[in-house]
Design a protein around this motif. Structure first.
Motif, PDB file in Angstrom:
ATOM      1  N   PRO A  99      -2.382  -1.897 -20.470  1.00 52.10           N
ATOM      2  CA  PRO A  99      -2.125  -2.225 -21.874  1.00 52.10           C
ATOM      3  C   PRO A  99      -1.996  -0.961 -22.739  1.00 52.10           C
ATOM      4  O   PRO A  99      -2.653   0.052 -22.490  1.00 52.10           O
ATOM      5  CB  PRO A  99      -3.374  -3.026 -22.281  1.00 52.10           C
ATOM      6  N   GLY A 100      -1.157  -1.055 -23.749  1.00 51.57           N
ATOM      7  CA  GLY A 100      -1.057   0.016 -24.732  1.00 51.57           C
ATOM      8  C   GLY A 100      -0.022   1.075 -24.434  1.00 51.57           C
ATOM      9  O   GLY A 100       0.288   1.900 -25.304  1.00 51.57           O
ATOM     10  N   TRP A 101       0.538   1.075 -23.228  1.00 53.44           N
ATOM     11  CA  TRP A 101       1.540   2.088 -22.874  1.00 53.44           C
ATOM     12  C   TRP A 101       2.933   1.577 -23.210  1.00 53.44           C
ATOM     13  O   TRP A 101       3.291   0.444 -22.896  1.00 53.44           O
ATOM     14  CB  TRP A 101       1.484   2.393 -21.377  1.00 53.44           C
ATOM     15  N   LEU A 102       3.747   2.441 -23.820  1.00 53.54           N
ATOM     16  CA  LEU A 102       5.164   2.151 -23.986  1.00 53.54           C
ATOM     17  C   LEU A 102       5.937   2.587 -22.751  1.00 53.54           C
ATOM     18  O   LEU A 102       6.819   1.883 -22.265  1.00 53.54           O
ATOM     19  CB  LEU A 102       5.713   2.874 -25.228  1.00 53.54           C
ATOM     20  N   LEU A 103       5.602   3.767 -22.218  1.00 54.59           N
ATOM     21  CA  LEU A 103       6.256   4.342 -21.039  1.00 54.59           C
ATOM     22  C   LEU A 103       5.200   4.444 -19.939  1.00 54.59           C
ATOM     23  O   LEU A 103       4.459   5.420 -19.860  1.00 54.59           O
ATOM     24  CB  LEU A 103       6.839   5.718 -21.377  1.00 54.59           C
ATOM     25  N   HIS A 104       5.133   3.431 -19.097  1.00 63.27           N
ATOM     26  CA  HIS A 104       4.043   3.341 -18.133  1.00 63.27           C
ATOM     27  C   HIS A 104       4.157   4.400 -17.039  1.00 63.27           C
ATOM     28  O   HIS A 104       5.267   4.768 -16.627  1.00 63.27           O
ATOM     29  CB  HIS A 104       4.017   1.952 -17.483  1.00 63.27           C
ATOM     30  N   PRO A 105       3.023   4.876 -16.544  1.00 68.20           N
ATOM     31  CA  PRO A 105       3.040   5.873 -15.470  1.00 68.20           C
ATOM     32  C   PRO A 105       3.374   5.237 -14.121  1.00 68.20           C
ATOM     33  O   PRO A 105       3.371   4.010 -13.966  1.00 68.20           O
ATOM     34  CB  PRO A 105       1.610   6.426 -15.482  1.00 68.20           C
ATOM     35  N   THR A 106       3.661   6.092 -13.172  1.00 64.64           N
ATOM     36  CA  THR A 106       3.866   5.703 -11.778  1.00 64.64           C
ATOM     37  C   THR A 106       2.867   6.478 -10.940  1.00 64.64           C
ATOM     38  O   THR A 106       2.653   7.666 -11.179  1.00 64.64           O
ATOM     39  CB  THR A 106       5.291   6.047 -11.300  1.00 64.64           C
ATOM     40  N   ALA A 107       2.248   5.814  -9.970  1.00 66.35           N
ATOM     41  CA  ALA A 107       1.267   6.510  -9.134  1.00 66.35           C
ATOM     42  C   ALA A 107       1.218   5.865  -7.758  1.00 66.35           C
ATOM     43  O   ALA A 107       1.531   4.671  -7.598  1.00 66.35           O
ATOM     44  CB  ALA A 107      -0.119   6.480  -9.775  1.00 66.35           C
ATOM     45  N   MET A 108       0.821   6.652  -6.790  1.00 62.86           N
ATOM     46  CA  MET A 108       0.653   6.146  -5.432  1.00 62.86           C
ATOM     47  C   MET A 108      -0.389   6.964  -4.685  1.00 62.86           C
ATOM     48  O   MET A 108      -0.710   8.096  -5.065  1.00 62.86           O
ATOM     49  CB  MET A 108       1.983   6.139  -4.677  1.00 62.86           C
ATOM     50  N   THR A 109      -0.932   6.340  -3.658  1.00 68.75           N
ATOM     51  CA  THR A 109      -1.789   7.042  -2.705  1.00 68.75           C
ATOM     52  C   THR A 109      -0.940   7.390  -1.496  1.00 68.75           C
ATOM     53  O   THR A 109      -0.234   6.527  -0.950  1.00 68.75           O
ATOM     54  CB  THR A 109      -2.984   6.168  -2.286  1.00 68.75           C
ATOM     55  N   LEU A 110      -0.989   8.659  -1.095  1.00 62.80           N
ATOM     56  CA  LEU A 110      -0.189   9.166   0.017  1.00 62.80           C
ATOM     57  C   LEU A 110      -1.093   9.757   1.079  1.00 62.80           C
ATOM     58  O   LEU A 110      -2.142  10.332   0.769  1.00 62.80           O
ATOM     59  CB  LEU A 110       0.781  10.248  -0.475  1.00 62.80           C
ATOM     60  N   ARG A 111      -0.679   9.642   2.327  1.00 63.68           N
ATOM     61  CA  ARG A 111      -1.411  10.242   3.448  1.00 63.68           C
ATOM     62  C   ARG A 111      -0.535  11.303   4.110  1.00 63.68           C
ATOM     63  O   ARG A 111       0.660  11.077   4.351  1.00 63.68           O
ATOM     64  CB  ARG A 111      -1.804   9.181   4.476  1.00 63.68           C
ATOM     65  N   VAL A 112      -1.126  12.453   4.386  1.00 65.13           N
ATOM     66  CA  VAL A 112      -0.404  13.501   5.096  1.00 65.13           C
ATOM     67  C   VAL A 112      -0.083  13.005   6.504  1.00 65.13           C
ATOM     68  O   VAL A 112      -0.982  12.580   7.252  1.00 65.13           O
ATOM     69  CB  VAL A 112      -1.233  14.795   5.165  1.00 65.13           C
ATOM     70  N   ARG A 113       1.175  13.017   6.859  1.00 64.48           N
ATOM     71  CA  ARG A 113       1.581  12.554   8.196  1.00 64.48           C
ATOM     72  C   ARG A 113       0.924  13.407   9.280  1.00 64.48           C
ATOM     73  O   ARG A 113       0.758  14.618   9.119  1.00 64.48           O
ATOM     74  CB  ARG A 113       3.089  12.597   8.350  1.00 64.48           C
ATOM     75  N   GLY A 114       0.557  12.744  10.352  1.00 59.35           N
ATOM     76  CA  GLY A 114      -0.110  13.423  11.453  1.00 59.35           C
ATOM     77  C   GLY A 114      -1.614  13.460  11.298  1.00 59.35           C
ATOM     78  O   GLY A 114      -2.307  14.023  12.146  1.00 59.35           O
ATOM     79  N   THR A 115      -2.133  12.874  10.215  1.00 63.54           N
ATOM     80  CA  THR A 115      -3.576  12.793  10.008  1.00 63.54           C
ATOM     81  C   THR A 115      -3.975  11.330   9.886  1.00 63.54           C
ATOM     82  O   THR A 115      -3.138  10.457   9.646  1.00 63.54           O
ATOM     83  CB  THR A 115      -4.031  13.543   8.743  1.00 63.54           C
ATOM     84  N   GLN A 116      -5.265  11.078  10.028  1.00 60.96           N
ATOM     85  CA  GLN A 116      -5.777   9.721   9.879  1.00 60.96           C
ATOM     86  C   GLN A 116      -6.385   9.456   8.513  1.00 60.96           C
ATOM     87  O   GLN A 116      -6.600   8.303   8.142  1.00 60.96           O
ATOM     88  CB  GLN A 116      -6.861   9.452  10.950  1.00 60.96           C
ATOM     89  N   ASP A 117      -6.655  10.535   7.790  1.00 62.24           N
ATOM     90  CA  ASP A 117      -7.458  10.315   6.584  1.00 62.24           C
ATOM     91  C   ASP A 117      -7.253  11.352   5.486  1.00 62.24           C
ATOM     92  O   ASP A 117      -8.034  11.384   4.535  1.00 62.24           O
ATOM     93  CB  ASP A 117      -8.936  10.294   6.958  1.00 62.24           C
ATOM     94  N   ILE A 118      -6.236  12.199   5.572  1.00 62.97           N
ATOM     95  CA  ILE A 118      -5.996  13.158   4.484  1.00 62.97           C
ATOM     96  C   ILE A 118      -5.147  12.449   3.439  1.00 62.97           C
ATOM     97  O   ILE A 118      -3.916  12.479   3.456  1.00 62.97           O
ATOM     98  CB  ILE A 118      -5.317  14.448   4.992  1.00 62.97           C
ATOM     99  N   ASP A 119      -5.861  11.766   2.555  1.00 63.96           N
ATOM    100  CA  ASP A 119      -5.224  10.941   1.543  1.00 63.96           C
ATOM    101  C   ASP A 119      -5.353  11.600   0.177  1.00 63.96           C
ATOM    102  O   ASP A 119      -6.416  12.143  -0.165  1.00 63.96           O
ATOM    103  CB  ASP A 119      -5.863   9.555   1.496  1.00 63.96           C
ATOM    104  N   VAL A 120      -4.287  11.530  -0.613  1.00 67.66           N
ATOM    105  CA  VAL A 120      -4.263  12.125  -1.948  1.00 67.66           C
ATOM    106  C   VAL A 120      -3.583  11.156  -2.904  1.00 67.66           C
ATOM    107  O   VAL A 120      -2.856  10.245  -2.492  1.00 67.66           O
ATOM    108  CB  VAL A 120      -3.521  13.476  -1.965  1.00 67.66           C
ATOM    109  N   VAL A 121      -3.819  11.379  -4.173  1.00 66.49           N
ATOM    110  CA  VAL A 121      -3.169  10.594  -5.220  1.00 66.49           C
ATOM    111  C   VAL A 121      -2.110  11.459  -5.887  1.00 66.49           C
ATOM    112  O   VAL A 121      -2.341  12.652  -6.150  1.00 66.49           O
ATOM    113  CB  VAL A 121      -4.201  10.121  -6.266  1.00 66.49           C
ATOM    114  N   ALA A 122      -0.954  10.883  -6.132  1.00 63.24           N
ATOM    115  CA  ALA A 122       0.099  11.555  -6.890  1.00 63.24           C
ATOM    116  C   ALA A 122       0.527  10.632  -8.022  1.00 63.24           C
ATOM    117  O   ALA A 122       0.539   9.400  -7.860  1.00 63.24           O
ATOM    118  CB  ALA A 122       1.289  11.892  -6.001  1.00 63.24           C
ATOM    119  N   GLY A 123       0.862  11.231  -9.162  1.00 62.82           N
ATOM    120  CA  GLY A 123       1.238  10.411 -10.301  1.00 62.82           C
ATOM    121  C   GLY A 123       2.230  11.110 -11.207  1.00 62.82           C
ATOM    122  O   GLY A 123       2.434  12.325 -11.140  1.00 62.82           O
ATOM    123  N   CYS A 124       2.848  10.316 -12.061  1.00 62.95           N
ATOM    124  CA  CYS A 124       3.775  10.821 -13.071  1.00 62.95           C
ATOM    125  C   CYS A 124       3.495  10.069 -14.363  1.00 62.95           C
ATOM    126  O   CYS A 124       3.367   8.838 -14.349  1.00 62.95           O
ATOM    127  CB  CYS A 124       5.216  10.584 -12.624  1.00 62.95           C
TER     128      CYS A 124
END
Length: 313
Positions: A99-124
């Protein structure tokens, strides 16, 4: 993954009105962005894109040119986030219909390929153009990107981890904290230097009757959440890019006043040792914002995560 690809690049680009219907300009900018070889691309002002229908055609073409996979923010689809599927696999796209955003952000959780658990968040994100009050609330929402907890199986049983933010590329529409400027960095504009009365209202707020200060609250809010301005960090590292990392991303103009650094990338502070370089890419003639590129060392990022969390089972 080859040795050369152990460096990854995050690019944040506010391309004015997505070219405003000028296809040749749009194409040239996307070819320039592709030449930067981004691993993650944060795009603001992606007007005209849509997940289905006519707007999906141009959005799909952007992914082909960039050789990246993209997702759009909700509602107006005014932000987009792209990633290289050879480097990362997508775990989830976040629901950011806040709520309250005119231009909503985009975000995702990504995992480094070749790993089981190196997960990071990226957003705009693209904070409000006109309202310091809204920007404060939006910055508080952005801190949610640093607050995602996931459960992982280890040899000692399940453990919870708070995921690090690799990068949030933002048009902040506000200033850096003036107390944290890099020595000799361009100072933030003063109210007297902004001649346009509406823009004065957009970029400052009243602290007492008749007394206004320039808005740097989003920067301070993110810092409180241990989200650091990567350009400031890079500029202060001995042997690093120096002041070029904190070059203005918006040029001087009659309405906005002196040149200043409105576009920034933030990362979780304990990932800062993985930052290798920051550059400001000149977009004169194509956009009213210059583009920000941040290079990380992927092996250092993995090592920092392993050191903090240990391996998954």
């Amino acid at each position: 993954m080859s040795a050369q690809s152990r460096r990854i690049r995050i690019v944040s680009c506010n391309f004015e009105l997505n070219g405003n219907g000028d296809y040749q300009k749009w194409l040239t900018v996307h070819q320039r962005l592709a030449a930067l070889r981004p691993t993650i691309l944060c795009r603001q002002e992606t007007f005209g894109y849509a997940p289905t229908g006519r707007g999906s055609v141009l959005f799909s073409e952007s992914q082909r040119i960039l050789k990246l996979v993209g997702e759009l923010g909700p509602k107006k689809h005014a932000t987009a986030l792209y990633y290289d599927p050879e480097v990362f696999e997508q775990i989830t796209v976040w629901d950011t219909e806040w709520p309250g955003w005119l231009l909503h952000p985009t975000a995702m959780t990504l995992r480094v390929r070749g790993t089981q658990d190196i997960d990071v968040v990226a957003g705009c994100a693209h904070l409000s153009y006109n309202s310091p009050t809204k920007r404060k609330g939006e910055a508080e929402d952005v801190t949610r990107f640093a607050d995602r907890v996931e459960t992982y199986e280890t040899e000692h049983g399940p453990v919870k981890r708070k995921l690090p933010v690799l990068a949030i590329g933002m048009d902040c529409n506000s200033y850096v904290d003036p107390d944290r400027l890099v020595p000799d960095e361009h100072p933030i504009p003063t109210l007297d230097e902004i001649k346009d009365p509406q823009h004065r209202a957009h970029r400052s707020y009243e602290i007492a009757h008749g007394q206004r200060v320039m808005d740097s609250e989003p920067d301070r809010i993110l810092l409180t959440a241990h989200l650091e301005d990567v350009a400031r960090h890079a500029a202060l590292v001995p042997g690093g890019p120096g002041l070029s990392a904190v070059a203005p991303t918006v040029d001087a103009c009659d309405t906005h006043g002196p040149a200043h650094r409105v576009d920034r990338v933030y990362t979780t502070d304990w990932l800062l040792p993985a930052v290798v370089d920051v550059e400001v890419v000149d977009m004169t003639g194509f956009s009213d914002h210059h583009t920000l590129g941040v290079t990380y060392d992927l092996d250092t990022l993995i090592a920092l995560s392993r050191s903090r969390f240990g391996p998954a089972a």
